[in-house]
Scaffold this active site. Sequence first.
Site, short mmCIF file in Angstrom:
data_model
loop_
_atom_site.label_atom_id
_atom_site.label_comp_id
_atom_site.label_asym_id
_atom_site.label_seq_id
_atom_site.Cartn_x
_atom_site.Cartn_y
_atom_site.Cartn_z
N CYS A 77 34.67 39.38 37.24
CA CYS A 77 33.68 38.58 37.98
C CYS A 77 32.30 39.23 38.03
O CYS A 77 31.30 38.63 37.62
CB CYS A 77 34.13 38.35 39.42
N HIS A 112 29.30 38.02 42.53
CA HIS A 112 30.59 38.55 42.98
C HIS A 112 30.49 38.94 44.46
O HIS A 112 29.45 39.42 44.92
CB HIS A 112 30.95 39.75 42.12
N ASP A 123 33.30 32.14 34.70
CA ASP A 123 32.83 33.51 34.43
C ASP A 123 33.69 34.29 33.44
O ASP A 123 33.25 35.31 32.92
CB ASP A 123 32.62 34.30 35.74
N HIS A 124 34.89 33.82 33.15
CA HIS A 124 35.76 34.44 32.13
C HIS A 124 37.05 33.64 32.10
O HIS A 124 37.21 32.68 32.87
CB HIS A 124 36.06 35.91 32.45
N ASP A 159 35.04 29.84 39.26
CA ASP A 159 35.54 31.20 39.15
C ASP A 159 36.89 31.24 38.43
O ASP A 159 37.80 30.45 38.75
CB ASP A 159 35.71 31.76 40.57
N ASP A 160 37.03 32.14 37.48
CA ASP A 160 38.35 32.43 36.88
C ASP A 160 38.98 31.25 36.15
O ASP A 160 40.21 31.20 36.00
CB ASP A 160 39.34 32.95 37.95
CA LIG Z 1 35.94 35.58 38.12
#
Ligand SMILES: [Ca+2]
Length: 483
Positions: A92, A148, A326-327, A52-53
Amino acid sequence: MNRISGAMNRRDFLKLTAAGTAAFLLPGCADASQRPASKLPGHPNVLFIAIDDLNDWIGCLGGHPDVKTPNLDRLAQRGVLFTNAHCSAPACNPSRASLMTGILPSTSGVYHNPDPWRKSPALRNAATIPQHFMAHGYTAVGGGKIYHGGFPDPPSWQDYFPSQKKNKPDDPMPPNRPLNGIPKTAHFDWGPVNVPDGEMGDSQVADWAIKQLQKRHDKPFFLGCGFFRPHLPWYVPTKYFDMYPPDKVTLPNINENDLDDVPPIGKKMARPDRDHKKVIEHKQWRKAVQGYLASISFVDTCVGRLIDAFDKSPYADNTMIILWSDHGWHLGEKLHWRKFSLWEEATHNVLMVIAPGITKPSRRCSRPVTMLDIYPTLIELCGLTAKPELEGRSLLPLLKNPKAKWDRPALTTHGRNNHSLRSERFRYIRYSDGTEELYDHRNDELEWNNLADNPKYNRIKKQLTKWLPKTNVPDVPRTKTKK
Ligand SMILES: [Ca+2]
Ligand SMILES: [Ca+2]
């Protein structure tokens, strides 16, 4: 037993499994009666790892000079690392909904974190990646953050850790929050927690996934393993903070006037008067960078444990590994923090694929690809039925030859009809009111100099514009659902 030679092509790989030569493929399983046989010859397993992130601050992508990610780096060396991979949405929920269904945000209307993605007419009955695998006889299980938080999807899985309703284990929280001294900061906070790794939610997700790899599986499996860090808050054990003394960390290179040539919608996305102002006022920039780097090294350790267990498992030679984030994330660039923008820091993410018999070690691919391409890629890698409605394109040609031709730029959407297109050389942004940005990465990799008004680039803009989505459906209504 040696791993399958990287020189072996896919057809050879499938032939081997189909011929029942599992004893060759599965180290330590010489006795055929003990081998965890695949009931579906030719269908390899999938280890699907989400982080994540995580932006490009990992060693092998070179996004930050101080970061230590030995495990992600060694995993990348086994296959193809996509160095120009971008999310379909810089948040997300829309990023993950798009990745897991293969449908663009502009088609689904899922643009933001609170959008209930299964309420979208385009996604209501969509078969997600693991559902499509289950339809082909696979076992699909998951743990940690794949979807998410507010929108888990029980139909996607036969089993989930910690549970189908609660996809993420709790993390230890330090006393006396916030640790960074910023009032009303909520989870925009960072600092060490004095706990052993085992108490962290991500460590428990890794333990759970390791147990899945130690099990005997009678059917091919799709194993989803979602790590939450480096998502906020950046509370990880002290030893990871100690790796990055704040007075020595390298801060992002920023231009105080960077937003001067950015259109109003872009400025509103950056919101320099919010997070950035607070971070500077409270002298927290160095500590924030330390916290993000510490969180990355913590999750890198989780990935390392998982990969070590994978290598000892009977599945090491017949499993596709795909690792993605995810980004990206801003830490002050464009005077912006977090994701939620269409610039390089927010759209650029991590993608690596290790496909036995198809990818060769230590390959890097600079073609612009997106997370939307994952679904059709997995379909091809695992011999599933094609799904013509998917909007991405299989990366198989690039997995075989990272320099293969690739005609399309990577599309990222943030809010209805705000789009960014990233080619190998340019980034073109067009907001819903028609305002634009254009950056030439050949001499402006920090995207400081907006060239959109320079007529010299009209042809480039026109070429890129043709890849903008033709439809931009309205937001999915955010009606509260009764539980
Ligand atoms: Ca994220
Ligand atoms: Ca600028």
